[in-house]
Design a protein around this motif. Structure first.
Motif, PDB file in Angstrom:
ATOM      1  N   HIS A 198      22.297   0.294   7.094  1.00  0.00           N
ATOM      2  CA  HIS A 198      20.963  -0.285   6.940  1.00  0.00           C
ATOM      3  C   HIS A 198      20.264  -0.387   8.287  1.00  0.00           C
ATOM      4  N   TRP A 199      18.965  -0.177   8.265  1.00  0.00           N
ATOM      5  CA  TRP A 199      18.141  -0.269   9.468  1.00  0.00           C
ATOM      6  C   TRP A 199      18.339  -1.611  10.173  1.00  0.00           C
ATOM      7  N   PHE A 200      18.460  -2.684   9.409  1.00  0.00           N
ATOM      8  CA  PHE A 200      18.560  -4.016   9.986  1.00  0.00           C
ATOM      9  C   PHE A 200      19.922  -4.288  10.619  1.00  0.00           C
ATOM     10  N   ASP A 201      20.872  -3.373  10.450  1.00  0.00           N
ATOM     11  CA  ASP A 201      22.213  -3.578  10.995  1.00  0.00           C
ATOM     12  C   ASP A 201      22.339  -3.165  12.461  1.00  0.00           C
ATOM     13  N   GLY A 202      21.412  -2.353  12.953  1.00  0.00           N
ATOM     14  CA  GLY A 202      21.519  -1.805  14.303  1.00  0.00           C
ATOM     15  C   GLY A 202      21.617  -2.888  15.367  1.00  0.00           C
ATOM     16  N   MET A 203      22.311  -2.583  16.457  1.00  0.00           N
ATOM     17  CA  MET A 203      22.522  -3.553  17.524  1.00  0.00           C
ATOM     18  C   MET A 203      21.205  -3.889  18.238  1.00  0.00           C
ATOM     19  N   ALA A 204      21.042  -5.179  18.551  1.00  0.00           N
ATOM     20  CA  ALA A 204      19.799  -5.683  19.144  1.00  0.00           C
ATOM     21  C   ALA A 204      19.543  -5.056  20.512  1.00  0.00           C
ATOM     22  N   LEU A 205      18.357  -4.480  20.668  1.00  0.00           N
ATOM     23  CA  LEU A 205      17.903  -3.937  21.943  1.00  0.00           C
ATOM     24  C   LEU A 205      16.610  -4.657  22.319  1.00  0.00           C
ATOM     25  N   SER A 251      24.127  -8.762  24.778  1.00  0.00           N
ATOM     26  CA  SER A 251      25.586  -8.861  24.935  1.00  0.00           C
ATOM     27  C   SER A 251      26.147  -9.865  23.936  1.00  0.00           C
ATOM     28  N   SER A 252      25.950  -9.562  22.682  1.00  0.00           N
ATOM     29  CA  SER A 252      26.471 -10.415  21.613  1.00  0.00           C
ATOM     30  C   SER A 252      27.959 -10.170  21.446  1.00  0.00           C
ATOM     31  N   ASP A 253      28.632 -11.096  20.791  1.00  0.00           N
ATOM     32  CA  ASP A 253      30.045 -10.876  20.487  1.00  0.00           C
ATOM     33  C   ASP A 253      30.211  -9.650  19.598  1.00  0.00           C
ATOM     34  N   SER A 254      29.270  -9.468  18.674  1.00  0.00           N
ATOM     35  CA  SER A 254      29.341  -8.303  17.785  1.00  0.00           C
ATOM     36  C   SER A 254      29.279  -7.011  18.594  1.00  0.00           C
ATOM     37  N   TYR A 255      28.315  -6.938  19.519  1.00  0.00           N
ATOM     38  CA  TYR A 255      28.154  -5.732  20.329  1.00  0.00           C
ATOM     39  C   TYR A 255      29.392  -5.484  21.192  1.00  0.00           C
ATOM     40  N   LYS A 256      29.918  -6.538  21.789  1.00  0.00           N
ATOM     41  CA  LYS A 256      31.075  -6.376  22.673  1.00  0.00           C
ATOM     42  C   LYS A 256      32.327  -5.972  21.893  1.00  0.00           C
ATOM     43  N   GLN A 257      32.558  -6.575  20.750  1.00  0.00           N
ATOM     44  CA  GLN A 257      33.726  -6.202  19.950  1.00  0.00           C
ATOM     45  C   GLN A 257      33.625  -4.764  19.463  1.00  0.00           C
ATOM     46  N   THR A 296      15.224 -10.765  33.210  1.00  0.00           N
ATOM     47  CA  THR A 296      16.316  -9.782  33.278  1.00  0.00           C
ATOM     48  C   THR A 296      16.791  -9.337  31.906  1.00  0.00           C
ATOM     49  N   LEU A 297      16.465 -10.108  30.858  1.00  0.00           N
ATOM     50  CA  LEU A 297      16.922  -9.878  29.485  1.00  0.00           C
ATOM     51  C   LEU A 297      18.427 -10.089  29.326  1.00  0.00           C
ATOM     52  N   LYS A 298      19.051 -10.737  30.286  1.00  0.00           N
ATOM     53  CA  LYS A 298      20.474 -11.027  30.167  1.00  0.00           C
ATOM     54  C   LYS A 298      20.685 -12.259  29.290  1.00  0.00           C
ATOM     55  N   SER A 299      21.744 -12.210  28.500  1.00  0.00           N
ATOM     56  CA  SER A 299      22.089 -13.351  27.661  1.00  0.00           C
ATOM     57  C   SER A 299      22.679 -14.452  28.529  1.00  0.00           C
ATOM     58  N   LYS A 300      22.147 -15.671  28.375  1.00  0.00           N
ATOM     59  CA  LYS A 300      22.621 -16.808  29.168  1.00  0.00           C
ATOM     60  C   LYS A 300      23.568 -17.713  28.384  1.00  0.00           C
ATOM     61  N   GLN A 301      23.379 -17.754  27.049  1.00  0.00           N
ATOM     62  CA  GLN A 301      24.176 -18.686  26.262  1.00  0.00           C
ATOM     63  C   GLN A 301      24.060 -18.360  24.776  1.00  0.00           C
ATOM     64  N   LYS A 302      25.172 -18.382  24.094  1.00  0.00           N
ATOM     65  CA  LYS A 302      25.184 -18.258  22.643  1.00  0.00           C
ATOM     66  C   LYS A 302      25.052 -19.662  22.053  1.00  0.00           C
ATOM     67  N   VAL A 303      24.096 -19.847  21.153  1.00  0.00           N
ATOM     68  CA  VAL A 303      23.795 -21.164  20.608  1.00  0.00           C
ATOM     69  C   VAL A 303      23.988 -21.143  19.091  1.00  0.00           C
ATOM     70  N   ASP A 304      24.670 -22.164  18.592  1.00  0.00           N
ATOM     71  CA  ASP A 304      25.018 -22.256  17.175  1.00  0.00           C
ATOM     72  C   ASP A 304      24.232 -23.409  16.544  1.00  0.00           C
ATOM     73  N   TRP A 305      23.324 -23.091  15.627  1.00  0.00           N
ATOM     74  CA  TRP A 305      22.540 -24.119  14.940  1.00  0.00           C
ATOM     75  C   TRP A 305      23.433 -25.177  14.299  1.00  0.00           C
ATOM     76  N   SER A 306      24.544 -24.752  13.712  1.00  0.00           N
ATOM     77  CA  SER A 306      25.378 -25.675  12.937  1.00  0.00           C
ATOM     78  C   SER A 306      26.077 -26.716  13.809  1.00  0.00           C
ATOM     79  N   LYS A 307      26.027 -26.554  15.146  1.00  0.00           N
ATOM     80  CA  LYS A 307      26.582 -27.566  16.042  1.00  0.00           C
ATOM     81  C   LYS A 307      25.622 -28.749  16.220  1.00  0.00           C
TER      82      LYS A 307
END
Length: 595
Positions: free
Chosen positions: A120-127, A146-152, A220-231
């Motif tokens: 699916h188009w919506f599945d592609g890795m975020a750029l 640099s998501s966990d999904s992309y790195k894995q 820089t577009l670098k990821s600084k922190q992964k944030v979880d709404w459910s926390k």
């Protein structure tokens, strides 16, 4: 898409954005069912102003077209390389020197790992993309999130994390028994935040519709922190389209799933923070709404907001929670648990932003689907809700990658069975009491053809009025709506902007005048614009004093992307900044005016 698919105590992947409307859900290629409406679109010159016909009736309608010879757009849904360091562009024409800031864009940029491909188009890795504008010049850079999904996925060179339309296969390194047991695991939520840039407490995040966002550096577009709404609050995700009050307070929506079934939740995030490390601290659920069917809640991509109300649109695009929860066991991806039920009405819920209470009156209309609202405002005892909507809601699986890469008759046939998204207004009367007469049109606004009729003391049935003339259909309808948000969101307004869709993606830019129903168009052959973003000029005197920014891509010439700058008033081109890179067609973005 709405923040929805995280079930019970284990989160599921949220549905990602859909842009238009229609066809019929299927596995693999869409099984088409032709519908008749022989309208032959014709080429119209860029910049032409089109007069509207008189107000059309608000009867329920479904618009289809009959086009031939659509060009292939396969390169627009192909993987590209990132450009992590800024590169110069070639400016042609003039880019106003008062524009200072960055256009930030988000969307899919990689569609395969190794020999495994996303469905699916919506599945592609975020750029992520950044167009920095300063002193009439533009630089460009891009970076994969640099998501966990992309790195894995990158580490194993295979798809390790399931997405909306792609189920990750069992790890071949495991033995047969382990692979069998993995079928009984819940699908874990992705943090592939490819839908939009959003802003909370002066920080930028990239967002999808699961419980995960990434705080990013807008330079820089670098990821600084992964944030979880459910926390922070009891939700399993949030939309990628929050609304912002003038004081910086953000509102959003997200679902929760518990023993009592699903709930739709209105979220408030305060503008203040105690330290630079704050993210979503202070976020609260101000209201929870029970779905019409708790086992099959509605999918939503966004919501409306006026000065005093949040407007939630419960549409009959349904999520079968049992199918979604059991998807991995059955070998099915999340998108196969989504369906359209045209026999159900659409319900508008109004929530008071100050008290957090849902209003007792519910507003109903016939089945429709909507993914983006234009604006909502209150005036003379009515709430005007303007949005792009379609009379069919089976669009999501149109956007399989293999469908978007088709050509010839197959491409024409798919487009011709799609329902056009059209801008419409609903007029919701706010002062409903026990004395309000039944079976009588309560809309007393002059020159408005929308209706609102009380069926009972707590139910009002509404029909819409068109916010366009008949000639807009020659451009495939309109989606990706934008306004002068900073000054006119939640207020009466005159102009909105969007993309015309005479293809599977936007192929024109449109400015609509609500007073005259005339519109202006920018369109050139083989060029495909992103959603328009309005930037007000310094010291503006009128609503449309400013410019429109849009990223233009083409499938017919390599490395021929450019940033387009239009005069928002005249809709004439001021200049363009040519970028020697390829960019896939993306989703959403914002303008960061910070120095």
């Amino acid at each position: 898409m709405a923040s929805l698919i995280c079930l019970s105590t284990v989160c599921q992947r949220g549905i990602r954005p859909v842009l238009l409307c229609n066809t019929h859900l299927s596995r693999g290629l869409v099984a088409y069912q032709k519908k008749k409406r022989d309208v032959e679109p014709f080429p119209l010159p860029a910049g032409r102003i089109h007069a509207a016909s008189s107000h059309s009736t608000a009867a329920q309608r479904t618009y289809f077209t009959k086009v031939h010879g659509l060009p292939s757009i396969s390169p627009l849904v192909s993987s590209v390389e990132e450009t992590p360091e800024p590169i110069p562009t070639t400016v042609k024409g003039t880019i106003p020197t008062w524009i200072r800031g960055s256009l930030l864009r988000n969307g899919p940029g990689k569609f395969e790992f190794g020999n495994q491909h996303y469905n699916h188009w919506f599945d592609g890795m975020a750029l992520m993309h950044r167009f920095r504008i300063e002193d009439g010049q533009v630089t460009y850079r891009s970076r994969f999130l640099s998501s966990d999904s992309y790195k894995q996925n990158s580490e194993r060179n295979r798809i390790m994390v399931s997405e909306f339309g792609t189920l990750a296969l069992p790890d071949p390194c495991k033995n047969i028994f382990q692979r069998f047991l993995s079928r009984f695991e819940m699908i874990k939520p992705t943090d592939n935040a490819s839908v939009n840039f959003v802003k909370y407490k002066a920080d930028y995040y990239v967002s999808t519709e699961t419980n995960y966002m990434h705080r990013v550096d807008p330079d820089t577009l670098k990821s600084k922190q992964k944030v979880d709404w459910s926390k922070f609050i009891a939700v399993n995700g949030a939309t990628a389209h929050p609304h912002i009050d003038p004081d910086g307070t953000a509102y959003n929506m997200g679902n929760s799933y518990g023993n009592k079934g699903a709930l739709y939740n209105i979220i408030r995030v305060p503008p203040e923070r105690d330290s630079s490390t704050d993210t979503l601290e202070g976020a609260k659920i101000v209201c929870s709404i029970a779905p019409h069917d708790k086992s099959k809640p509605s999918y939503y991509h966004s919501f409306g907001m006026s000065e005093n109300y949040v407007v939630f649109i419960e549409q009959p695009i349904k999520m079968d929670l049992f199918k979604i929860v059991s998807g991995k066991l059955r070998g099915k991806s999340i998108n196969e648990g989504i369906y359209w039920d045209p026999n159900q009405e659409t319900i508008f819920h109004l929530i008071d932003k100050q008290t957090g209470k849902e209003m007792p009156v519910k507003y109903y209309t016939k089945a429709l689907s909507t993914f983006h609202q234009i604006n909502a405002f209150e005036q003379d005892g009515f709430l005007m809700l303007d949005m792009c909507c379609s009379d069919d809601g089976q669009a999501i699986n149109n956007f399989l990658v293999q469908n978007l890469r088709q050509s010839g008759e197959a491409l024409d046939e798919m487009y011709n069975t799609m329902c056009q998204p059209l801008p419409r207004r609903f007029v919701l009367p706010l002062n409903i009491t026990s004395e309000t007469p039944l079976e009588q049109n309560l809309n007393t606004r002059p020159d408005s053809t929308a209706t609102a009729v009380c069926r009972t003391k707590n139910q009002v049935f509404c029909t819409f009025e068109d916010l366009h003339g008949e000639d807009l259909k020659d451009y495939g309808g309109l989606e990706f709506p934008h306004i002068n948000y900073a000054k006119y969101n939640t207020k009466p307004y005159r102009y909105y902007y969007g993309c015309g869709f005479r293809h599977l993606v936007g192929d024109s830019l449109i400015k609509m005048d609500l007073e005259s129903k005339k519109f202006k168009v920018w369109r050139q052959p083989d060029l495909y614009p992103s959603e328009p973003v309005f930037i007000p000029s310094p010291n503006p005197e009128e609503e449309d004093d400013g410019v429109i920014l849009s990223v233009i891509i083409t499938p017919v010439k390599d490395k021929s992307t450019f940033l387009l700058v239009l005069d928002a008033k005249t809709f004439e081109e001021l200049g363009r900044a040519e970028v020697p890179v390829n960019i896939p067609y993306g989703f959403h973005g914002v303008f960061n005016s910070s120095p």
